[in-house]
Design a protein around this motif. Structure first.
Motif, short mmCIF file in Angstrom:
data_model
loop_
_atom_site.label_atom_id
_atom_site.label_comp_id
_atom_site.label_asym_id
_atom_site.label_seq_id
_atom_site.Cartn_x
_atom_site.Cartn_y
_atom_site.Cartn_z
N HIS A 111 -4.42 -3.66 13.76
CA HIS A 111 -3.98 -2.65 12.80
C HIS A 111 -3.75 -1.33 13.52
CE1 HIS A 111 -8.22 -0.91 12.17
NE2 HIS A 111 -8.43 -2.02 12.84
N SER A 112 -2.96 -0.50 12.93
CA SER A 112 -2.52 0.74 13.57
C SER A 112 -3.44 1.91 13.23
CB SER A 112 -1.09 1.08 13.12
OG SER A 112 -0.70 2.35 13.59
N ARG A 114 -2.38 4.70 12.83
CA ARG A 114 -1.63 5.49 11.85
C ARG A 114 -2.28 5.42 10.47
NH1 ARG A 114 3.84 6.78 11.46
NH2 ARG A 114 4.28 5.48 13.28
N PHE A 115 -2.75 4.21 10.10
CA PHE A 115 -3.33 4.03 8.77
C PHE A 115 -4.84 4.27 8.76
CE2 PHE A 115 0.49 1.33 8.85
CZ PHE A 115 1.21 1.98 7.86
N ALA A 119 -9.33 7.91 7.10
CA ALA A 119 -10.17 6.91 6.45
C ALA A 119 -11.64 7.33 6.48
CB ALA A 119 -10.01 5.56 7.13
N ARG A 202 -8.42 -0.79 0.70
CA ARG A 202 -8.41 -1.47 1.99
C ARG A 202 -9.10 -2.82 1.81
NH1 ARG A 202 -7.09 2.18 6.18
NH2 ARG A 202 -7.23 4.35 5.50
N SER A 338 1.99 -3.32 1.94
CA SER A 338 1.40 -2.51 3.01
C SER A 338 0.15 -3.16 3.60
CB SER A 338 1.06 -1.10 2.50
OG SER A 338 0.67 -0.25 3.57
N HIS A 340 -2.69 -4.44 5.93
CA HIS A 340 -3.39 -3.76 7.02
C HIS A 340 -3.09 -2.27 7.06
CE1 HIS A 340 -4.59 -7.39 9.76
NE2 HIS A 340 -4.87 -7.59 8.48
N GLY A 341 -2.55 -1.76 5.96
CA GLY A 341 -2.32 -0.33 5.83
C GLY A 341 -2.99 0.16 4.56
N HIS A 342 -2.20 0.82 3.71
CA HIS A 342 -2.71 1.25 2.40
C HIS A 342 -2.36 0.15 1.40
CE1 HIS A 342 -3.76 5.11 4.07
NE2 HIS A 342 -2.53 5.26 4.52
N GLU A 343 -3.21 -0.86 1.30
CA GLU A 343 -2.88 -2.10 0.62
C GLU A 343 -2.88 -1.96 -0.91
OE1 GLU A 343 -4.54 -5.19 4.03
OE2 GLU A 343 -5.75 -4.82 2.24
#
Length: 411
Positions: A111-112, A114-115, A119, A202, A338, A340-343
């Motif tokens: 996962h990046s 970026r996300f 958090a 998440r 999204s 592995h990001g903002h799911e």
């Protein structure tokens, strides 16, 4: 001998679409989301999953490495099927204690950063009663200090740090808290359900899928149904790092249905309100017959389902096959935006996934007589292949063949 062919239409005369306890599904999902379980630190969530299965009266055991196996006995004991879902999530781990009293971390799973920026996190030390909260921040996070530099700052795990919610300003302060290199830093899920039924959080991958599996199993057990084939629910703990379903099966496992997210993104057919049937992922196509059987079951019982193909994604089915399990595989997903990001997903899609799983568990194997064996005669092998009808060569074909022979003779 005529070969058995895939039943692509009506396939479940004895199966019924069972009511799914959506309140149970929702509540279990929210509870599981709030239990940190990055790959490598999954004991707590597995204990809770075990408790939930025990409450249903389902027999279970757990492997040496921590994979949980629940068994729903069927009328046939010589063969079984498996539904596989994972309880581990992406996360991070402490790589270095920094001189400013903050933490350098590296990702667990793909996962990046970026996300991860912004958090809220929970730092899990080796002592269960010593956990700390914190926040993932870019190295330049103060607009009043760095101004426009914030907008051009690089993205990456080397460019973020974890700020701990404690009065600590150096390495010694971190050590005094009991924080060490190798401690897990879990990204807090922070789940939210909107008035229109969307779930934002998440780790919906794969806590939402796990909740749907438990709801499907509850629907079958509440109805007092003994399925024709023994079914096992395998809850794995290393899918996010590539080695989830490497064990826990036996030679009698004929079918594996992996449950994971259905990727919602431009170019994909998956939708949050529907079940996604993965025809292929990054490791190759899933079983032709089993995938189409699942599609037929969905169509027969009015369960919204779409086909999809995933380019950069694989599920628990991949390590199972790679480890040598001789079984048909399929992939069912809940639509997830999204990943592995903002799911985000939708309660309707999770309900439909549970409904399809419950219908599937009530039916026999895709090829009940063949799949009970690990091998057999070629003439008996189920196939939809149609042998092409020989075509007589045309005059042009004959002339080309003659020319090719002459050219070969001159060479």
């Amino acid at each position: 001998m005529s070969r058995p062919t895939a039943a692509l239409r009506r396939v479940s005369a004895t199966a019924t679409k069972l009511p799914v306890d959506t309140a149970y599904l929702r509540d279990v999902m929210l509870e599981l989301l709030c239990i940190p379980s990055p790959s490598g630190r999954t004991d707590a969530v597995m204990q809770r999953v075990g408790d939930l299965l025990a409450e249903m009266g389902v027999e279970l055991d757990i492997t040496r490495r921590g994979v949980l196996r629940a068994t729903l006995p069927g009328r046939r004991k010589d063969v079984n099927r498996a539904v596989v879902v994972h309880a581990d999530t992406i996360g991070t781990m402490v790589k270095r204690l920094k001189e400013n009293g903050r933490l350098e971390v590296m990702q667990v799973g793909t996962h990046s950063a970026r996300f991860a920026e912004g958090a809220h996190v929970t730092i899990l030390t080796d002592e269960p009663d010593r956990t700390y909260t914190g926040t993932v921040l870019p190295l330049k996070s103060s607009g009043h200090t760095y101004g426009d530099e914030i907008d051009t700052f690089a993205i990456g795990w080397d460019e973020v740090e974890v700020r701990i919610d404690a009065p600590v300003y150096d390495v010694q302060g971190l050590l005094a808290l009991g924080i060490q290199v190798g401690d897990f830093v879990a990204l807090d899920a922070a789940p939210q359900i909107t008035p229109l039924g969307y779930v934002k959080s998440r780790h919906l991958d794969d806590k939402a899928g796990l909740a749907a599996c438990l709801a499907a199993l509850k629907a079958v057990t509440d109805a007092g149904i003994t399925p024709p084939v023994t079914a096992r629910l395998l809850v794995t703990i290393g899918e996010e790092v590539g080695h989830g379903a490497t064990h826990g099966f036996d030679s009698g496992t004929a079918e594996i249905v992996a449950v994971d997210n259905g990727v919602v993104a431009p170019g994909q057919q998956s939708r949050e309100e529907s079940v996604s049937v993965g025809m292929m992922d990054s490791t190759g196509p899933h079983d032709f017959h089993l995938t189409r059987r699942l599609l037929a079951l969905a169509d027969e019982h009015g369960i919204p389902a779409v086909r999809d193909v995933y380019r950069v994604y694989r599920s628990d089915a991949a390590p199972a096959v790679e480890s040598g399990v001789e079984a048909r595989t399929a992939l069912l997903g809940f639509g997830l935006d999204s990943s592995h990001g903002h799911e985000r997903t939708h309660l309707d899609g999770l309900q439909h996934l549970a409904e399809l799983l419950a219908v599937y568990l009530q039916g026999d194997l895709t090829f009940a007589d063949w799949d009970v064996h690990e091998s057999g005669a070629l003439d008996d092998f189920p196939s939809t292949a149609v042998q092409p009808t020989p075509v007589e060569p045309t005059e042009v074909d004959r002339r080309l063949s003659e020319a090719e022979r002459r050219q070969a003779g001159q060479a």
